[in-house]
Design an enzyme around this catalytic site. Structure first.
Site, PDB file in Angstrom:
ATOM      1  CG  ASP A   1      -1.429 -19.708   0.137  1.00 19.23           C
ATOM      2  OD1 ASP A   1      -2.521 -20.166  -0.234  1.00 19.23           O
ATOM      3  OD2 ASP A   1      -0.329 -20.155  -0.240  1.00 19.23           O
TER       4      ASP A   1
ATOM      5  CE1 TYR B   1       1.132 -13.754  -6.081  1.00 21.20           C
ATOM      6  CE2 TYR B   1       1.746 -14.429  -8.306  1.00 21.20           C
ATOM      7  CZ  TYR B   1       0.822 -14.377  -7.273  1.00 21.20           C
ATOM      8  OH  TYR B   1      -0.416 -14.955  -7.441  1.00 21.20           O
TER       9      TYR B   1
ATOM     10  CG  ASP C   1       4.291 -21.486   3.356  1.00 20.00           C
ATOM     11  OD1 ASP C   1       4.488 -22.264   4.313  1.00 20.00           O
ATOM     12  OD2 ASP C   1       3.163 -21.084   3.029  1.00 20.00           O
TER      13      ASP C   1
ATOM     14  NE  ARG D   1       2.273 -22.329  -1.142  1.00 19.75           N
ATOM     15  CZ  ARG D   1       1.354 -23.248  -0.887  1.00 19.75           C
ATOM     16  NH1 ARG D   1       1.556 -24.134   0.076  1.00 19.75           N
ATOM     17  NH2 ARG D   1       0.245 -23.308  -1.572  1.00 19.75           N
TER      18      ARG D   1
END
Length: 308
Positions: free
Chosen positions: A41, A69, A83, A181
């Site tokens: 994103d 991540y 988010d 998310r």
């Protein structure tokens, strides 16, 4: 710049889409054959492997590999986008004393393994030919099909109190297609609080790690100064070195180059798995391991020209 083949591992900056990065790499390397191996994103930073030239044929294999991540989950509010970029839709004061290391670690343990996850409306998933985020921007919310994803590792780093909210920092290793998310929202719900993803950075994608990622700005500056930027490319054989390899006998090299199957004597690979065929250090192709009457053989999926 001609005959450029390899994987460029960039450190994607915030504020750019993965497609924006691909467009810039096309210009920098002077080729249309460019593709990334997994969308990040715009607000997300970190490891984005971009395949250039003949390496674009690796995309389907590289994008299937696990990702890792660094995540910051905020407990106390949830948003339209799940988010920090979205509008707050629910808030609640968090009892910070209840968010203990032991409780978080036990929760993480319960989330490991295969699970079903519903993609968020603000995502690039296509439904009936339209991206979900396009529908979301039009104010349309539709039912989404749950997808199976796998969480391999969840490691807690830090719990921070910020007024009525609590931030939980952790690392997650997961299968492709896992939405951090949505994971944050689900973890928050399990703790009894609204939650969203405050921050996200990809630190590993398949075999490529944060330490080898090059800031896109650095590559652009080097190109502007007339420097050779081709040395940043990871070679195709190196990019797929995570796959097992097999040395083809000299008398079979021409047949393999022509796309014919070849026997795999002495190989104990699992049927259906992938294997790379080499002639010395030269990659001939990526093949699928099959079983026939005479044992295992390699069926070609991708055959590469000599220059790679």
């Amino acid at each position: 710049m001609s005959n450029v083949n390899g994987v460029l591992v960039i450190d994607k900056p915030a504020g750019m889409t993965s497609h924006d990065c691909v467009a810039r790499i096309r210009r920098l390397y002077g080729t249309k054959k460019v593709g990334h191996t997994g969308t990040l994103d715009p607000d997300v930073t970190g490891v984005l492997p971009i395949c250039v030239g003949h390496a674009t044929r690796l995309v389907e294999y590289l994008q299937e590999l696990p990702k890792r991540y660094d995540v910051v989950m905020r407990l106390g509010s949830t948003t339209t986008t799940e988010d920090a970029s979205g509008e707050v839709v629910e808030q609640a004061s968090v009892d910070a004393a209840s968010i203990t290391t032991e409780r978080i670690q036990a929760l993480f343990e319960s989330f490991l393994g295969e699970m079903e996850q519903v993609p968020p409306m603000f995502s690039a998933v296509k439904v009936n030919g339209k991206r979900l985020y396009d529908l979301a921007r039009e104010g349309t919310v539709i039912e989404r099909q749950a997808r199976k994803v796998t969480l391999y590792e969840l490691t807690l780093h830090k719990i921070s109190v910020d007024g009525d909210t609590v931030d939980v920092s952790f690392t997650c290793t997961c299968s492709k297609g896992t939405y951090m998310r949505t994971l944050c929202v689900d973890l928050g719900r399990a703790l009894g609080y609204p939650a969203h993803m405050k921050l996200l950075r990809r630190i590993k994608s398949g075999p490529f790690q944060e330490q080898e990622a090059i800031p896109l700005q650095q590559i652009e500056e080097q190109a502007a100064n007339g420097e050779d930027i081709s040395h940043h490319l990871v070679s195709i054989p190196q990019a797929i070195s995570f796959l097992p390899s097999f040395q083809v006998k000299p008398e079979r090299i021409k047949a393999v180059r022509n796309g014919l199957a070849t026997a795999l004597p002495g190989v104990t690979a699992e049927e259906g798995s992938l294997i790379c065929l080499f002639a010395g250090e030269e990659l001939l192709g990526i093949h699928r391991v099959c079983r026939g009457d005479k044992g295992l053989f390699a069926k070609p999926e991708k055959v590469f020209p000599a220059e790679v």
